[in-house]
Design a protein around this motif. Structure first.
Motif, PDB file in Angstrom:
ATOM      1  N   GLY A  23       0.820  -1.206   0.000  1.00 36.23           N
ATOM      2  CA  GLY A  23       0.000   0.000   0.000  1.00 36.23           C
ATOM      3  C   GLY A  23       0.852   1.253   0.000  1.00 36.23           C
ATOM      4  N   ARG A  24       0.180   2.386  -0.079  1.00 39.41           N
ATOM      5  CA  ARG A  24       0.872   3.669  -0.201  1.00 39.41           C
ATOM      6  C   ARG A  24       0.256   4.708   0.706  1.00 39.41           C
ATOM      7  NH1 ARG A  24       5.654   2.476  -2.379  1.00 39.41           N
ATOM      8  NH2 ARG A  24       5.296   0.783  -3.808  1.00 39.41           N
ATOM      9  N   LEU A  25       1.015   5.731   1.042  1.00 38.22           N
ATOM     10  CA  LEU A  25       0.511   6.855   1.806  1.00 38.22           C
ATOM     11  C   LEU A  25      -0.190   7.833   0.878  1.00 38.22           C
ATOM     12  CD1 LEU A  25       3.572   7.558   4.112  1.00 38.22           C
ATOM     13  CD2 LEU A  25       1.464   6.348   4.715  1.00 38.22           C
ATOM     14  N   ALA A  26      -1.152   8.541   1.405  1.00 38.81           N
ATOM     15  CA  ALA A  26      -1.888   9.519   0.619  1.00 38.81           C
ATOM     16  C   ALA A  26      -1.029  10.754   0.364  1.00 38.81           C
ATOM     17  CB  ALA A  26      -3.166   9.923   1.353  1.00 38.81           C
ATOM     18  N   ASN A  27      -1.407  11.511  -0.642  1.00 40.46           N
ATOM     19  CA  ASN A  27      -0.762  12.780  -0.942  1.00 40.46           C
ATOM     20  C   ASN A  27      -1.117  13.772   0.171  1.00 40.46           C
ATOM     21  OD1 ASN A  27       0.081  15.197  -1.931  1.00 40.46           O
ATOM     22  ND2 ASN A  27      -0.990  15.050  -3.889  1.00 40.46           N
ATOM     23  N   ASN A  28      -0.103  14.304   0.879  1.00 38.45           N
ATOM     24  CA  ASN A  28      -0.347  15.148   2.034  1.00 38.45           C
ATOM     25  C   ASN A  28      -0.934  16.509   1.691  1.00 38.45           C
ATOM     26  OD1 ASN A  28       0.598  13.225   3.836  1.00 38.45           O
ATOM     27  ND2 ASN A  28       2.720  13.912   3.635  1.00 38.45           N
ATOM     28  N   THR A  29      -0.935  16.894   0.421  1.00 35.27           N
ATOM     29  CA  THR A  29      -1.500  18.186   0.037  1.00 35.27           C
ATOM     30  C   THR A  29      -2.989  18.093  -0.225  1.00 35.27           C
ATOM     31  OG1 THR A  29      -1.096  17.857  -2.334  1.00 35.27           O
ATOM     32  CG2 THR A  29       0.696  18.799  -1.027  1.00 35.27           C
ATOM     33  N   SER A  30      -3.583  16.933  -0.132  1.00 38.20           N
ATOM     34  CA  SER A  30      -4.975  16.731  -0.485  1.00 38.20           C
ATOM     35  C   SER A  30      -5.766  16.234   0.722  1.00 38.20           C
ATOM     36  CB  SER A  30      -5.078  15.707  -1.619  1.00 38.20           C
ATOM     37  OG  SER A  30      -4.603  14.441  -1.159  1.00 38.20           O
ATOM     38  N   PHE A  80     -11.271  10.516   1.865  1.00 35.86           N
ATOM     39  CA  PHE A  80     -11.865   9.571   2.803  1.00 35.86           C
ATOM     40  C   PHE A  80     -12.407   8.386   2.015  1.00 35.86           C
ATOM     41  CE2 PHE A  80     -15.464  12.335   1.746  1.00 35.86           C
ATOM     42  CZ  PHE A  80     -16.489  11.436   1.501  1.00 35.86           C
ATOM     43  N   TYR A  81     -12.644   7.300   2.733  1.00 40.17           N
ATOM     44  CA  TYR A  81     -13.215   6.085   2.150  1.00 40.17           C
ATOM     45  C   TYR A  81     -14.564   5.800   2.791  1.00 40.17           C
ATOM     46  CZ  TYR A  81      -8.698   4.719   0.087  1.00 40.17           C
ATOM     47  OH  TYR A  81      -7.537   4.671  -0.656  1.00 40.17           O
ATOM     48  N   ASP A 124     -14.773  -1.090  -0.682  1.00 40.44           N
ATOM     49  CA  ASP A 124     -14.741   0.324  -0.331  1.00 40.44           C
ATOM     50  C   ASP A 124     -14.686   1.176  -1.587  1.00 40.44           C
ATOM     51  OD1 ASP A 124     -12.109   0.303  -1.266  1.00 40.44           O
ATOM     52  OD2 ASP A 124     -11.226   0.228   0.722  1.00 40.44           O
ATOM     53  N   THR A 125     -14.897   2.458  -1.410  1.00 45.63           N
ATOM     54  CA  THR A 125     -14.796   3.414  -2.507  1.00 45.63           C
ATOM     55  C   THR A 125     -14.175   4.696  -1.964  1.00 45.63           C
ATOM     56  OG1 THR A 125     -15.992   4.462  -4.349  1.00 45.63           O
ATOM     57  CG2 THR A 125     -17.115   4.381  -2.220  1.00 45.63           C
ATOM     58  N   LYS A 126     -13.329   5.355  -2.763  1.00 41.43           N
ATOM     59  CA  LYS A 126     -12.519   6.478  -2.309  1.00 41.43           C
ATOM     60  C   LYS A 126     -13.050   7.796  -2.865  1.00 41.43           C
ATOM     61  CE  LYS A 126      -7.686   8.138  -2.553  1.00 41.43           C
ATOM     62  NZ  LYS A 126      -6.318   7.786  -3.023  1.00 41.43           N
ATOM     63  N   PHE A 127     -12.987   8.841  -2.022  1.00 43.97           N
ATOM     64  CA  PHE A 127     -13.329  10.206  -2.416  1.00 43.97           C
ATOM     65  C   PHE A 127     -12.105  11.084  -2.138  1.00 43.97           C
ATOM     66  CE2 PHE A 127     -17.118   7.938  -1.323  1.00 43.97           C
ATOM     67  CZ  PHE A 127     -18.013   8.277  -2.324  1.00 43.97           C
ATOM     68  N   TYR A 128     -11.701  11.837  -3.144  1.00 47.72           N
ATOM     69  CA  TYR A 128     -10.438  12.585  -3.097  1.00 47.72           C
ATOM     70  C   TYR A 128     -10.716  14.035  -3.460  1.00 47.72           C
ATOM     71  CZ  TYR A 128      -5.669  13.954  -4.532  1.00 47.72           C
ATOM     72  OH  TYR A 128      -4.468  14.582  -4.676  1.00 47.72           O
ATOM     73  N   ASP A 130      -9.760   7.277   9.520  1.00 48.36           N
ATOM     74  CA  ASP A 130      -8.546   7.893   8.985  1.00 48.36           C
ATOM     75  C   ASP A 130      -8.839   8.943   7.916  1.00 48.36           C
ATOM     76  OD1 ASP A 130      -9.479   6.148   7.092  1.00 48.36           O
ATOM     77  OD2 ASP A 130      -7.581   5.082   6.788  1.00 48.36           O
ATOM     78  N   ALA A 131     -10.079   9.420   7.830  1.00 47.42           N
ATOM     79  CA  ALA A 131     -10.422  10.462   6.866  1.00 47.42           C
ATOM     80  C   ALA A 131      -9.609  11.721   7.144  1.00 47.42           C
ATOM     81  CB  ALA A 131     -11.914  10.773   6.935  1.00 47.42           C
ATOM     82  N   THR A 132      -9.156  12.395   6.082  1.00 53.28           N
ATOM     83  CA  THR A 132      -8.336  13.597   6.232  1.00 53.28           C
ATOM     84  C   THR A 132      -9.076  14.856   5.790  1.00 53.28           C
ATOM     85  OG1 THR A 132      -7.335  13.267   4.041  1.00 53.28           O
ATOM     86  CG2 THR A 132      -6.200  12.293   5.946  1.00 53.28           C
ATOM     87  N   ILE A 133     -10.387  14.784   5.601  1.00 50.18           N
ATOM     88  CA  ILE A 133     -11.145  15.978   5.246  1.00 50.18           C
ATOM     89  C   ILE A 133     -11.319  16.843   6.492  1.00 50.18           C
ATOM     90  CG2 ILE A 133     -12.344  14.859   3.354  1.00 50.18           C
ATOM     91  CD1 ILE A 133     -14.761  14.519   5.176  1.00 50.18           C
ATOM     92  N   PRO A 134     -11.558  18.158   6.333  1.00 51.78           N
ATOM     93  CA  PRO A 134     -11.716  19.041   7.498  1.00 51.78           C
ATOM     94  C   PRO A 134     -12.815  18.542   8.436  1.00 51.78           C
ATOM     95  CG  PRO A 134     -11.476  20.327   5.492  1.00 51.78           C
ATOM     96  CD  PRO A 134     -11.592  18.897   5.057  1.00 51.78           C
TER      97      PRO A 134
END
Length: 387
Positions: A153-160, A163-164, A176-180, A251-255
């Motif tokens: 697996g990979r780490l997400a882009n930290n500038t973005s 969430f899944y 699952d399905t991803k939203f970027y 682990d969602a990274t959205i505000p």
């Protein structure tokens, strides 16, 4: 697939460089490969057979004993996706790597962090053309950077932000399905960021908010403005009578202030996914879009009006009909078709409470048309191309 065993592999000849192979041993032994190292640019022929009873998916492999830049986060131009964007289907401009744990495939594209293709690593890509075309592996893609294969697996882009949504049966993970979200993206198709699901009948996926062409997305990439107010169609495929739940992972990274609701239009419910999971025992089989929607931001929950984002209309090049989706809870609907001169070519009443409906176009000339919907008293206008 052509299957080779220890007694028949000799007849197969040498491995085709750049082609992917699936293999296994009975005890997990080390596999040895011998031959001449590739020191020049390599190509592998790919083809999309989806229109003739086959599939668009081709299993290919890194032909070099070095890592390759996979996406723009690894290298701005000398990367696999950028070099091959002309021969990979734009709806699936990504690498689909097997997870090896039975959970399926992970999608890698420009929504991923810097991604590198390990020596010998195989992955699926979706060919664009029904005629054979060459996929390229170039020496300029080569890099000494990299540390593992796709299984890790990979780490997400930290500038973005991302969430899944994950779908479970009891505690068993199903899909699952991803939203970027990042700047300079749109609600429509952004090749290399949006990516269709490898299986179009995945348990859960999403659809594009704008210019949807009927493709279930494994990654739905949007602009950060989408946090303010967006309605995203979900495609859910489940059997009747089998309980499931949909979860927004921790682990969602959205505000933190962005509201995330799952709307069930049939039950007229809104589930705050930040507060808890959505659960359901469906009374009938669930298929495709039209019942469930993801609502982000300051949405007007409980509004009875049929929003434009609830309805999807498109015509695929290979089909002789217009597809209309998202009408499962519509009690009254009609459709009119106009040419650009304003001439009415079609006036048809649609069946009620049927999610997907089709309008034949066999005798309609090629061109751009305007479709006018009257749905539950609301008017929606969309433009389509018939070719």
């Amino acid at each position: 697939w052509t299957n080779y065993t220890s007694s028949t592999v000799g007849a197969a000849g040498n491995f085709d460089i750049g082609r992917g192979y699936q293999m296994a041993t009975s005890s997990g032994a080390t596999m040895a490969f011998t031959g001449t190292i590739a020191t020049t640019d390599q190509t592998q022929s790919i083809v999309n057979n989806a229109g003739s009873g086959g599939r668009r998916w081709n299993l290919v492999a890194n032909p070099y004993p070095s890592y390759l830049n996979a996406n723009t986060n690894a290298h701005a131009s000398n990367n696999f996706l950028s070099v091959n964007s002309g021969v990979i289907d734009s709806n699936y401009l990504a690498l689909y790597g097997y997870d090896a744990d039975g959970s399926g495939y992970t999608i890698y594209n420009n929504t991923s962090g810097a991604t590198y293709i390990a020596p010998g690593q195989t992955f699926f890509i979706a060919a664009a053309s029904s005629s054979a075309a060459d996929l390229s592996f170039t020496e300029a893609m080569q890099t000494t950077t990299g540390g593992d294969d796709f299984v890790a697996g990979r780490l997400a882009n930290n500038t973005s932000s991302e969430f899944y949504l994950k779908l479970y049966e009891n505690e068993d993970f199903i899909a699952d399905t991803k939203f970027y979200f990042d700047s300079n993206l749109t609600l429509g198709l952004d090749p290399g960021y949006d990516a269709g699901a490898l299986s179009q009948s995945m348990a859960i996926a999403s659809r594009l908010v704008e210019d949807d062409q009927g493709v279930a997305m494994g990654i739905n990439a949007m602009n950060v403005d989408s946090f303010e107010d967006s309605t995203i169609p979900l495609a859910v495929n489940r059997a009747a009578g089998v309980a499931f739940r949909i979860s927004l992972e921790d682990d969602a990274t959205i505000p933190e202030g962005v509201e995330v609701y799952l709307e069930d239009t049939q039950e007229s419910t809104f589930t705050d996914l930040r507060a808890g999971d959505f659960t359901l025992i469906p009374q009938s089989d669930l298929s495709g879009m039209g019942r469930f929607y993801l609502r982000l931001g300051n949405t007007n929950l409980g509004n009875d009006e049929v929003e434009e984002s609830y309805i999807s209309i498109y015509k695929s090049k290979s089909e002789n009909y217009i597809t209309i989706e998202g009408l499962s809870n519509v009690t009254m609907a009609s459709v009119k078709l106009y040419n650009l001169l304003g001439q009415e070519l079609l006036n048809q009443t649609l069946e009620t409470n049927i999610s997907t409906q089709k309008i034949p176009t066999e005798r309609t000339p090629t061109g751009v048309y305007v479709v006018n919907f009257l749905i539950n008293g609301n008017t929606i206008t969309k433009k389509i191309i018939i070719n």
